[in-house]
Design an enzyme around this catalytic site. Structure first.
Site, PDB file in Angstrom:
ATOM      1  N   ASP A   1     -19.457  -7.916 -32.818  1.00  0.00           N
ATOM      2  CA  ASP A   1     -19.503  -8.840 -31.682  1.00  0.00           C
ATOM      3  C   ASP A   1     -18.740 -10.114 -32.041  1.00  0.00           C
ATOM      4  O   ASP A   1     -18.619 -10.462 -33.226  1.00  0.00           O
ATOM      5  CB  ASP A   1     -20.962  -9.237 -31.378  1.00  0.00           C
ATOM      6  CG  ASP A   1     -21.758  -8.119 -30.694  1.00  0.00           C
ATOM      7  OD1 ASP A   1     -21.173  -7.081 -30.358  1.00  0.00           O
ATOM      8  OD2 ASP A   1     -22.971  -8.311 -30.526  1.00  0.00           O
TER       9      ASP A   1
ATOM     10  N   ARG B   1     -13.213  -4.398 -27.676  1.00  0.00           N
ATOM     11  CA  ARG B   1     -14.060  -4.634 -26.508  1.00  0.00           C
ATOM     12  C   ARG B   1     -13.587  -5.970 -25.924  1.00  0.00           C
ATOM     13  O   ARG B   1     -13.566  -6.975 -26.632  1.00  0.00           O
ATOM     14  CB  ARG B   1     -15.535  -4.751 -26.894  1.00  0.00           C
ATOM     15  CG  ARG B   1     -16.433  -5.120 -25.706  1.00  0.00           C
ATOM     16  CD  ARG B   1     -17.778  -5.689 -26.123  1.00  0.00           C
ATOM     17  NE  ARG B   1     -18.618  -4.706 -26.775  1.00  0.00           N
ATOM     18  CZ  ARG B   1     -19.574  -5.034 -27.652  1.00  0.00           C
ATOM     19  NH1 ARG B   1     -19.777  -6.302 -27.998  1.00  0.00           N
ATOM     20  NH2 ARG B   1     -20.309  -4.091 -28.206  1.00  0.00           N
TER      21      ARG B   1
END
Ligand SMILES: Cc1cc2nc3c(=O)[nH]c(=O)nc-3n(C[C@H](O)[C@H](O)[C@H](O)COP(=O)(O)OP(=O)(O)OC[C@H]3O[C@@H](n4cnc5c(N)ncnc54)[C@H](O)[C@@H]3O)c2cc1C
Length: 307
Positions: free
Chosen positions: A129, A179
């Site tokens: 992340d 992502r």
């Protein structure tokens, strides 16, 4: 409102209060699968029955001691063991500050390598992340160290940052899966687009680049992480115009958000992966969800009073 919630997300006092408050726990339950990995695995299985894949997140960030960071890495290894034992497929997502990035970069690499290694053993993928801009450069350093040993590791790029265009080019050159999201932290206008319309436009521009033939051939596989229907429609239109196979990218959304849309996309044949967080350290994650949509606060309050 957004800045206020993001400021509150850093409050130790509120974090401690909320960890004891039944009301706060009930409210956060909308976005969190539960306190244990068992509950997360149940959510993963349920998602599977609705045609959705998942990425598992053991909540936690900004650990302050080496012991906490090592424990967090062990918790991830345990979660991967549980997935393997249950015969359930899921990616995992990690936050590097949970694994010691704020303490020392080499120490963090050691911890995240344990997770990447166990993920590789069980044949799954690890997504790093992206946190606040204080950690962006160091996150990319950890990523390149990991990619020397592990090819099952990818990254997140935030469309609100000005630097993201060049980061996307670097990921395409290195063939690293991306992502793409808008970005969830409070960033200054010197680093990030202050206007939502500019963030949205940049997200669309970066999506076009990451779906280009060059990026797809390089292996910079795109996961489009958004609940924004306009951006989802723009992605579908681009894919359709350029005859890009649906297997070559996926949509990603958060647990508890736009569940109907998740299922509609899956029924239409798109890959949809749900980010499934679990654990007791839900406070900052939850506050970021409130910051994204302050209407959530009124929704929660009205439900609490109704019950
Ligand atoms: C799978 C996934 C992983 C992510 N990983 C990261 C990361 O690593 N780093 C990072 O900075 N950010 C991450 N994010 C968060 C992201 O940056 C945005 O903050 C978040 O997705 C909201 O933006 P949006 O694209 O959905 O668009 P928005 O314009 O914010 O929202 C569009 C619509 O989606 C719905 N919606 C959005 N948020 C909520 C909410 N909280 N509650 C209810 N409805 C909502 C509303 O209907 C809203 O109108 C991730 C998001 C997803 C989906």
């Amino acid at each position: 409102m957004r800045s206020l919630f993001l400021l509150l997300s850093k409050s130790r006092l509120l974090k401690e209060w909320s960890s004891r408050s039944r009301i706060a726990q009930t409210a956060a339950g909308r976005f969190v699968a539960g306190p244990t990995v068992g509950e997360a695995i149940a959510a993963i299985i349920s998602a599977g029955t609705r045609g959705l894949t998942t990425t598992l997140d053991h909540l936690g960030e900004n650990t302050e001691t080496e012991e906490q960071a090592r424990t967090a890495a062990s918790d991830y290894v345990y979660a991967l063991d549980c997935l393997a034992e249950a015969g359930v497929q899921s990616h995992v997502s990690v936050k590097l500050t949970q694994l010691g990035l704020a303490i020392d970069t080499a120490f963090c690499i050691e911890n995240v390598s344990r997770v990447a290694s166990r993920a590789r053993d069980i044949g799954t993928f690890l997504r790093i992340d992206m946190e606040s801009s204080a950690y962006t450069t160091r996150t990319f350093e950890v990523l390149s160290a990991l990619r020397e040993r592990f090819d099952n590791v990818g990254i997140v790029i935030q469309a609100y940052l000005y630097r993201s265009q060049s980061d996307v080019e670097a990921m395409i050159s290195a063939g690293i899966p991306v992502r793409l999201c808008k970005g969830a932290y409070d960033e200054p206008p010197s680093l990030a687009y202050p206007n939502k319309a500019d963030v949205d436009q940049n997200m669309v521009d970066l999506m076009h680049r990451l779906l280009s033939e060059e990026a797809r051939l390089a292996g910079a596989r795109l996961a489009m992480a958004t609940h924004d229907e306009k951006i989802i429609e723009a992605t579908k239109a681009f894919v359709s115009t350029h005859a890009i196979p649906k297997e070559e990218f996926e949509f990603q959304m958060l647990y508890g958000i736009r569940t109907g849309l998740q299922e509609t996309l899956a029924n239409d044949g798109y890959g949809v992966r749900v980010y499934v967080p679990y654990g007791t350290e839900w406070y900052p994650y939850y506050l970021r969800r409130l910051a994204e949509r302050p209407a959530n606060v009124w929704f929660i309050l009205s439900n609490l009073f109704r019950n």
